[in-house]
Structure formats: structure tokens, C-alpha cells
Design a protein around this motif. Structure first.
Motif, PDB file in Angstrom:
ATOM      1  N   UNK A 140       0.825  -1.210   0.000  1.00 16.79           N
ATOM      2  CA  UNK A 140       0.000   0.000   0.000  1.00 16.79           C
ATOM      3  C   UNK A 140       0.861   1.263   0.000  1.00 16.79           C
ATOM      4  N   UNK A 141       1.868   1.299   0.850  1.00 16.18           N
ATOM      5  CA  UNK A 141       2.704   2.500   0.929  1.00 16.18           C
ATOM      6  C   UNK A 141       3.379   2.783  -0.413  1.00 16.18           C
ATOM      7  N   UNK A 142       3.792   1.721  -1.067  1.00 14.15           N
ATOM      8  CA  UNK A 142       4.435   1.892  -2.365  1.00 14.15           C
ATOM      9  C   UNK A 142       3.434   2.414  -3.407  1.00 14.15           C
ATOM     10  N   UNK A 143       2.272   1.765  -3.485  1.00 10.39           N
ATOM     11  CA  UNK A 143       1.275   2.161  -4.489  1.00 10.39           C
ATOM     12  C   UNK A 143       0.723   3.548  -4.188  1.00 10.39           C
ATOM     13  N   UNK A 144       0.419   3.829  -2.907  1.00 11.06           N
ATOM     14  CA  UNK A 144      -0.101   5.147  -2.545  1.00 11.06           C
ATOM     15  C   UNK A 144       0.919   6.238  -2.854  1.00 11.06           C
ATOM     16  N   UNK A 145       2.192   5.934  -2.606  1.00  7.18           N
ATOM     17  CA  UNK A 145       3.229   6.921  -2.916  1.00  7.18           C
ATOM     18  C   UNK A 145       3.280   7.239  -4.397  1.00  7.18           C
ATOM     19  N   UNK A 146       3.114   6.206  -5.238  1.00  9.86           N
ATOM     20  CA  UNK A 146       3.143   6.435  -6.690  1.00  9.86           C
ATOM     21  C   UNK A 146       1.859   7.115  -7.182  1.00  9.86           C
ATOM     22  N   UNK A 147       0.717   6.768  -6.568  1.00 16.20           N
ATOM     23  CA  UNK A 147      -0.552   7.335  -7.030  1.00 16.20           C
ATOM     24  C   UNK A 147      -0.732   8.781  -6.589  1.00 16.20           C
ATOM     25  N   UNK A 148      -0.384   9.065  -5.331  1.00 15.43           N
ATOM     26  CA  UNK A 148      -0.706  10.371  -4.774  1.00 15.43           C
ATOM     27  C   UNK A 148       0.513  11.279  -4.641  1.00 15.43           C
ATOM     28  N   UNK A 149       1.698  10.702  -4.626  1.00 18.65           N
ATOM     29  CA  UNK A 149       2.917  11.491  -4.625  1.00 18.65           C
ATOM     30  C   UNK A 149       3.036  12.393  -3.413  1.00 18.65           C
ATOM     31  N   UNK A 150       3.803  13.443  -3.571  1.00 20.57           N
ATOM     32  CA  UNK A 150       4.097  14.352  -2.457  1.00 20.57           C
ATOM     33  C   UNK A 150       3.157  15.555  -2.352  1.00 20.57           C
TER      34      UNK A 150
END
Length: 634
Positions: A140-150
Motif C-alpha cells: 500500500x505505501x508503495x502504491x499510494x506513494x506512486x498514485x498520490x505522490x508528495x
């Protein structure tokens, strides 16, 4: 496609937002914990004051306190109901017998501490058997980081499988609502095969109240989605599966809530449409304090719990309304309003007590019924990838014509039969007015159809009949013994002068099948009792003469309520239907519910042990008209 804006506010530093009784977050590894960075949840512009108490004051759970760090950061505490007073709970509760754990959950022990739930839920979900490759918190952390970014603001569409599904937020803060949307978006990305799942948003929202972060909540949802426990699913993930669950609930309501079912059948044009909303009675229908009590037991016992709670709601609804008060009203809206205001009628404790007082069949038996309903839907053209129904599933009785019953009476009979068959319109197979009074002709016309509805109109104007689950050709498998066959879905009924149904005795008295040795689980069919019109006294034949049922065809699902699934107390508990050249018999043991001679002109009805019915009309009657109806395939 639904569009949502995701606002990701950055909260100022400060004390961790946590449930009372949870310790504040500490630095983990090389960086500070997420809870410590995020601080108290923000509701509009007003922060929520979090009171941190000592662990001893909060509860007595013997669970690692690190499992609760940060829990509560997504909650609007002004909306959150106060927990009950803490109570002593066994320190080894998680390692104890599962039966004891179920008892504690049913009695509301989890409701006595928010922190207790927050610690317990992840541990319970970790015990769920699921597929080997199941997305977890790291994924989840990986996918959420790619989907929502900074960036602090991002926009993504909600998954298509949520279209038309309510997304309740319960007691979540604005920050919690944002987190919920992110979780659902990631579920859509990582579970692309989901096409329809009304339960998923509510389940994710409830779990988020007790999760330490988004990733933990996602992992919990993920494990429930990926569950592979036999006969114990958690979340339907297609319209086909959901609609099969709705039909299964309709079947259970038909059997376990006959008074409420009769009320709904009389007030609604389409009974199936009413039952198709059963899940929304629970989520999002129930208030948070009730919904989370349902979640307590759901995580331990699976979907069968939801059937129980909905049945209990239906029973309570029937007690709270009068049939006259529903005339002309929208029964669906009345049910939804009743559930929203459930606290005015029954407490959560009493609701669960009544739910678990309902004697349902085994989880496997309910699964067989659900699979049968699924098969019927597929025969109507519903597919696994279909997102919503593209046509009307109910049967239109407006063009129905019978010399035995009116369209309104047939509509009532149709509401009694299992949901998977009521999808199909009635088809006249045999009528004495058209085919003559011939038993052989009766068999010829009816063989090859399963199930059938038998309707009898007597010369006195009385109307009665039977729903018969098995093909009449099954009688040939018993050879000369003329054994009984059929399943526990068979029932007998009256239409005139009063409408009433009498089901298999084990449905209302399941305890009758408990004390029989397992060696008798595959009970063969007993020989029938005497038949009208017989030239010999068949009562003189041995009552122990048995006809062994043929084995199931390979690859075929076992029928719902097949007698071999039960440890029956006696032969008379399974005398469903029997036929020979001398006549037909329905029900047995101490008498016969219905028996007809070879001419189909004379019959008899008595109390019998199989259906525990009174005589369905005058005990000795003359047939004016007999009809047999089958089900027209799509």
C-alpha cells in the motif's frame, strides 16, 4: 466515472491522536512515527482535544501496546460514541478457544474499550486464511506513494465498482474521509477483478476508525478480500455474487421470518427488490454503535453473521409495524427508516441476542444455497464481469392464467418458493382439464422438470398443493420399493380458504437432527405408507424396506437441504415425495400430507411428521382440478 478530490492536509506537530488508553507514538527506526508527526485530528479549523490515560485505566487487554499506536487519528471524537465501562477480560483471550472468543464478541466485550478494538481487530484479521499473494501494508505505501505522490492536493477517480454504492463515513474526520478514499482507490488498483462490492466501503470506513494508519487499514481490507476459507467468504466482489447473496437472504427470510415475509409479499410488487437491499440495512443503515457491534462478530464468523443480523432486523420490523399501516406505503423506505432509528426499538445487545437465537443451517449448507442461486442467475445471463443488472429479474404475473388459482394467489405461492426458481416464469406442465385424469400422463408431462408446483382444487372449492424439489423421474431409481425422494426444500401449503405454508419439520426444529449417530448420516429413503386406490394393503410390507439413493453425478453440486447432509432422528423426517403406478404421496410419518389415487380424482390429507402440518383441506376429498406448474427457462 465518479471523481473525487483528495485533500491531504499537513497537520502541525504535536501529541499523537490516539484512543484513550493508547500510548503516544514514539520514534520508530530512523524517523519519527507518523502519529507523532500528524498530531491531533483537525475538524475544520478546530483541533480535537485528546485525553491520554494510563493503560491500566483504559482496559485490561493483554495485547502488545504497540499495536494501538496512533489509532484514532482518523476519528471525529465529537461524533464518536462513548465506550461502556471497562470490564475484566481474560488475559489470554486471543489464545483461548475460538468458541469463547465468539461468546465474548457476541456479548459486547469489545464495545467496552475503543483501544481494545484497535488492538484486537488487526490480530483477528491476521488469523484469516487468505491467498498466498495478498497485498499488505508495504505494498500500500508503495502504491499510494506512486498514485498520490508528495503534493498536498491530488485528484483521482474512485473505482468503478463503487458506482451506485454508498460510501459511509460514520465518525471519521475530514482527514479520515480523505484516507478512506485513498484506501478505496488503492484497492481498485490492486484488485482489478472487483466489479461490484457494496459492503467494501462501509467495512473499510469502520476499520479505519481503529487503524493506526492507512496502510494497516488497507492490509486488513486486503486480507478479507483475499480470504480463501472454505464456505466462509467475507466480501462479495461481483454483482453476480452480491445478487446471489440477496437471493440467499430472501430464501432464509422466507424460511425463518414467515410473518415478515408475508407482510413484504403483500406490500411490495417485487419481493426480490426489497431483499436486494438487505445489506444496506446493516451498512450504512445501522448507526455507528450498532454497525461496529456487527463488525465485532463479522470478523470472527464471516458473512453468516450478516444474514443473522438482517433476519433479526426483519423480525423486529414485523413486530414494530401493522400490516394496515403499510398499505400504500413504500416498504423499502419504511425498512430503511426503521433501521436508521433502530435505537428506538431495540438495543444492540438485544438485537445480537435475537440474531444468534435464530437457528440457521450450517455454513456449508448456506454456501450450497448460494451456489445454487448463483447458477440460476448465470442461467438468466448474469456474468461474473457484469457490474449491474441490465434487465428486470422478477417474474411478471400479470399475464398468468390458471383455472385453479388467481394471479394474486399464484404470486403469493411464487413468493414462497426458493429465490432461484422464482426468477423464472411459471409454465403449465399438466392439467386434468386438458390432459385427462391419468397418472401415467401426469408422469409423462412432469418428468424432466425440477422443481414443480402441484395445485389441487377440490369439489368443495378448497385449494392446496405442494412445492416438490425433485424430478418425478427419481421414483424410478427406487425400483419396486417406491421409495421416498426429494429434499428439505419441499413444502406443502393451503391457498383457500386460508393461505399457509408448512415446511420441512427440521427447518423450525433443527435440534431434531442432532442426536443421531454419524453412521446414519446417509439415510436411505424409506418405503411409503399405504396409498389410495391400491389393490393391495401396502401397510403390510416391511417398514424397514429401504431404497438407497443413487450417488451424485461427478462434478455436480450437492443439493441444498439434501437429507444426507443431516443426522435424521427417523425415517419419517424425510418422507418428501413418492410415486408409483398406484398413486402419489407427499409427506409421511403418522399420516400423509397429500395422497392421490391413480385416477387423480380422489385424495386424502392428514397430519404428517415430515411437514408437521394439519390436514390441508377435508381429509377425504374429491379433485375438481389438478395442475402442475414448472419453471420456464430463459
Amino acid at each position: 466515472m465518479l471523481q473525487v478530490g483528495l485533500s491531504l492536509p499537513r497537520s502541525p506537530g504535536g501529541a499523537a491522536a490516539a484512543f484513550p488508553g493508547a500510548e503516544p507514538a514514539e520514534d520508530a527506526g530512523t524517523g519519527r512515527g507518523e502519529c507523532a508527526e500528524r498530531g491531533p485530528p483537525v475538524l475544520g479549523s478546530s483541533p480535537v482535544t485528546i485525553v491520554v490515560t494510563s493503560e491500566a485505566e483504559a482496559d485490561t487487554w493483554d495485547i502488545d501496546t504497540s499495536s494501538c499506536l496512533g489509532c484514532g487519528q482518523f476519528v471525529d471524537w465529537d461524533k464518536m460514541p462513548e465506550p461502556q465501562q471497562p470490564a475484566q477480560i481474560p488475559r489470554d483471550v486471543l489464545s483461548g478457544p475460538r468458541k469463547e472468543l465468539k461468546r465474548l464478541a457476541r456479548e459486547g466485550c469489545w464495545a467496552r474499550s475503543h483501544a481494545g478494538r484497535a488492538r484486537l481487530y488487526p490480530r483477528l484479521i491476521q488469523q484469516v486464511s487468505c491467498r498466498l499473494v495478498t497485498p499488505d501494508a508495504l505494498v500500500y505505501r508503495d502504491v499510494a506513494g506512486r498514485l498520490f505522490g508528495k503534493p498536498s492536493v491530488s485528484s483521482h477517480p474512485l473505482p468503478e465498482f463503487l458506482e451506485g454504492c454508498p460510501v459511509p463515513t460514520y465518525c471519521l474526520s475530514p482527514h479520515g474521509v480523505t484516507a478512506l478514499k485513498k484506501i478505496l482507490i488503492c484497492v481498485g488498483a490492486l484488485f482489478p477483478d472487483i466489479t461490484h462490492s457494496p459492503l467494501l466501503p462501509a467495512l473499510a470506513a469502520l476499520l479505519l476508525h481503529y487503524s493506526e494508519d492507512e496502510a494497516q487499514c488497507f492490509e486488513s481490507v486486503s486480507r478479507l478480500l483475499a480470504s480463501n476459507a472454505p464456505h466462509a467468504g467475507y466480501i462479495d466482489q461481483s454483482f453476480l455474487a452480491h445478487q446471489a447473496s440477496c437471493m440467499t437472504f430472501g430464501d432464509l427470510a422466507n424460511k425463518h421470518c414467515p410473518a415478515a415475509h408475508r407482510l413484504i409479499a403483500g406490500a411490495a410488487e417485487n419481493v426480490l427488490e426489497v431483499y436486494s437491499e438487505w445489506l444496506s440495512w446493516l451498512f450504512p443503515g445501522l448507526p455507528f454503535a450498532y454497525a461496529v457491534r456487527v463488525l465485532d462478530v463479522f470478523l470472527l464468523e464471516g458473512q453468516k453473521v450478516l444474514y443473522r443480523i438482517a433476519l433479526a432486523l426483519l423480525k423486529q420490523f414485523r413486530l414494530s409495524v401493522s400490516p394496515a399501516g403499510l398499505q400504500g406505503s413504500d416498504i423499502r423506505a419504511e425498512l430503511q427508516a426503521f433501521v436508521r432509528n433502530i435505537a428506538e426499538h431495540v438495543s444492540a445487545d438485544k438485537l445480537l441476542e435475537r440474531a444468534f437465537g435464530i437457528r440457521l443451517f450450517s455454513r456449508k449448507e448456506i454456501w450450497l444455497l448460494q451456489m445454487a442461486n448463483r447458477k440460476a442467475l448465470m442461467e438468466r445471463g448474469i456474468t461474473v464481469v457484469q457490474r449491474r443488472s441490465s434487465f428486470h429479474l422478477a417474474v411478471d404475473m400479470q399475464n398468468f392464467s390458471s383455472s385453479t388459482v388467481t394471479a394474486q394467489e399464484m404470486r403469493l405461492v411464487w413468493s414462497w418458493i426458493p429465490e432461484r426458481f422464482s426468477l423464472f416464469p411459471p409454465l403449465l406442465l399438466f392439467s386434468t382439464s386438458e390432459d385427462g385424469c391419468s397418472l401415467q400422463r401426469f408422469y409423462t408431462c412432469c418428468e424432466g422438470y425440477e422443481p414443480t408446483v402441484l395445485l389441487i382444487k377440490t369439489t368443495e372449492g378448497e385449494v392446496c398443493g405442494a412445492f416438490l424439489s425433485s424430478d418425478w423421474s427419481e421414483r424410478k431409481k427406487s425400483g419396486a420399493t417406491s421409495g421416498f425422494f426429494g429434499t428439505g426444500e419441499c413444502f406443502v401449503f393451503t391457498v383457500r380458504p386460508e393461505a399457509e405454508r408448512y415446511e420441512w419439520v427440521l427447518i423450525k426444529k433443527p435440534e431434531l437432527a442432532k442426536a443421531v449417530p454419524r453412521s446414519r448420516q446417509r439415510s436411505p429413503s424409506p418405503a411409503p405408507e399405504a396409498r389410495l386406490g391400491s389393490s393391495r394393503d401396502s401397510r403390510s410390507s416391511s417398514p424397514n424396506l429401504l431404497a438407497v439413493p443413487s450417488p451424485q453425478r461427478r462434478g455436480r453440486l450437492s443439493p441444498f437441504l439434501a437429507i444426507r447432509h443431516f443426522l435424521l432422528p427417523s425415517k419419517t423426517a424425510s418422507m418428501f415425495m413418492s410415486g408409483s403406478r398406484d398413486g402419489i404421496v407427499i409427506g409421511g410419518g403418522g399420516g400423509q400430507a397429500l395422497s392421490l389415487d391413480a385416477s387423480l380424482l380422489w385424495g386424502r390429507t392428514e397430519h404428517c411428521e415430515t411437514f408437521d402440518n394439519p390436514p390441508l383441506c377435508r381429509e377425504n376429498f374429491q379433485v375438481q382440478l389438478l395442475e402442475v406448474w414448472g419453471f420456464q427457462s430463459a
